[in-house]
Design an enzyme around this catalytic site. Structure first.
Site, PDB file in Angstrom:
ATOM      1  N   HIS A   1       0.832  -1.200   0.000  1.00 25.43           N
ATOM      2  CA  HIS A   1       0.000   0.000   0.000  1.00 25.43           C
ATOM      3  C   HIS A   1       0.872   1.258   0.000  1.00 25.43           C
ATOM      4  CE1 HIS A   1      -2.906  -2.955   1.516  1.00 25.43           C
ATOM      5  NE2 HIS A   1      -3.849  -2.134   1.112  1.00 25.43           N
TER       6      HIS A   1
ATOM      7  N   ASP B   1      -4.408  -5.595  -7.933  1.00 21.27           N
ATOM      8  CA  ASP B   1      -4.693  -4.920  -6.679  1.00 21.27           C
ATOM      9  C   ASP B   1      -4.810  -3.430  -7.007  1.00 21.27           C
ATOM     10  OD1 ASP B   1      -5.123  -4.613  -3.966  1.00 21.27           O
ATOM     11  OD2 ASP B   1      -3.338  -5.722  -3.360  1.00 21.27           O
TER      12      ASP B   1
END
Length: 447
Positions: free
Chosen positions: A298, A370
């Site tokens: 992330h 993702d």
């Protein structure tokens, strides 16, 4: 007393320019990041703060320059003015990209837009994108259901599907991230279940039945909303790797089912079968396996250093065995698979997606990335990453957290299509896969 006043005035004279240098530098940094995911949650007021701070800084720097007449005063004045100028330039560029996308009625825009699945803020944000075929799906999460009932979200989804039908377009893929445990984006109002990993502790003769029940709860509740795809189950193996100090998002140890590949396969397969039974497509994630990395994609890049033969024996067993027995999507994460392609995240790698998954494994189902606004990809350039992912053989680019990044991403992809930078063979193969699932969705959709 006179000496004290003199010292105080001298201190103030030194403190003011120092504060201006610091605040000017901070405002410039914020301006440069104003349109990045890092400031997404505060973007609504960050621009106003940068503009106000810049105006105040320019005023104070001008006064200081008139009094001190130091050569560096002009540089300080320029620094204070740079923040607002850069922020407005960044905002202007974004608005131009957004306008180009919204006004585009080319067939190419629709052809490329079908590869995008986006998060969204309000229904009004996404309606024109859905109606004009500029996206292929939406991702619903906590912000779309917060302080609302399930019926409200169901109504929104139905509205978007009606717009698609009226425009003669296939239904949108509607995805959610309802794993259970700490990743239960739609709970409440949907049922909050314990982590799916708790099922691994069940007696062996009860484990499959428990997983079927768990999956049925998710599947029935998601299907009732109009959700067609769930980004679950997690089939990364749990490991004893130390947690990275910057791991705020992945936390795979808390989300993984087990450290035993056979147990992961048993639980995840039963869970996926139950989702399928309810009409929701499961998604195995996060290939090539985040259990073996410590960094949080992330925020920063991560590399999986495990040799492929070891991965085939353990980490990849659940992926391969379940994909061979279940109609499921596959989410490819942003960790770099060093043994196959040390130069690119797996989600952007032709060697990983087109070579390992498509050619070697023979997987011809839907591959979704993702979130493309995660640091591991975004920091290398969203435009470059989006082009590379489609050329690698990915079918769907997920742009969820900072959903507004879909405008520069699609604008860039359309330019890449015009310039011949998109692989026509990879796009044709992906089009065939997407057509197959959307034809199935149209047959299943209510009249």
């Amino acid at each position: 007393m006179s000496r004290i006043n003199t010292v105080a005035r001298s201190t103030i004279r030194m403190a003011v320019p120092t504060a201006l240098w610091v605040s000017g530098a901070l405002a410039l940094c914020a301006a440069l990041a104003i349109r990045t995911p890092y400031l997404f949650s505060i973007r609504c007021w960050a621009l106003a703060v940068v503009l106000c701070a810049g105006a105040l800084g320019v005023a104070l720097a001008s006064c200081w320059l008139r009094k001190s007449r130091r050569p560096l005063g002009w540089l300080l004045l320029a620094l204070c003015a740079a923040g607002p100028v850069v922020a407005l330039a960044m905002e202007g560029r974004f608005l131009l990209q957004k306008q180009r996308v919204l006004a585009n009625r080319e067939a190419m825009a629709r052809d490329i837009g079908r590869h995008l699945m986006i998060g969204y803020g309000t229904l009004a944000d996404v309606e024109p994108l859905a109606a004009n075929g500029l996206i292929g799906g939406i991702f619903v999460t906590r912000s779309n259901i917060a302080a609302r009932s399930a019926e409200g979200l169901r109504t929104d989804i139905a509205r978007l599907q009606t717009l698609r039908r009226e425009a003669g377009l296939p239904p949108l893929a509607i995805a959610a991230d309802q794993e259970g445990g700490i990743v239960s984006r739609l709970s409440p109002p949907l049922t909050a279940l314990p982590p799916i990993g708790t099922l691994a502790d069940q007696p062996a003769d009860q484990r499959r039945a428990a997983a079927l029940t768990y999956g049925a709860i998710h599947g029935e509740e998601l299907a009732a909303l109009g959700v067609t795809v769930n980004f679950a189950p997690v089939v990364d193996l749990r490991t004893n790797n130390p947690t990275h100090s910057l791991d705020f998002g992945s936390q795979i140890a808390r989300r993984a089912i087990s450290d035993n590949p056979a147990t992961v396969t048993e639980v995840a397969l039963a869970y996926g079968e139950a989702l399928r039974q309810a009409g929701v497509t499961p998604t195995l994630k996060h290939f090539p396996g985040l259990g073996g990395v410590v960094e949080d994609t992330h925020i920063i890049g991560a590399t999986l250093h495990t040799p492929t033969d070891a991965l085939e024996r353990r980490d990849w067993r659940p992926f391969r065995e379940i994909l061979a027995r279940l109609d499921a999507w596959l989410m490819v994460g942003h960790a770099t698979l060093a043994a196959v392609d040390p130069l690119a995240p797996a989600s952007l790698s032709r060697r990983v997606v087109g070579g390992l998954l498509r050619a070697d494994w023979g997987y011809q189902g839907i591959i979704v990335t993702d979130d493309m606004t995660m640091g591991a990809v975004f920091n290398g350039g969203l435009c470059r990453g989006a082009v590379a992912a489609l050329n690698a053989g990915v079918d769907i680019l997920l742009v969820s957290y900072d959903w507004e990044q879909m405008f520069p991403a699609l604008d860039c992809l359309i330019d890449a299509g015009r310039d011949g930078r998109l692989d026509s063979v990879a796009l044709a193969q992906s089009r065939h896969r997407l057509d197959a699932i959307r034809l199935s969705a149209m047959r299943a959709a209510p009249p």
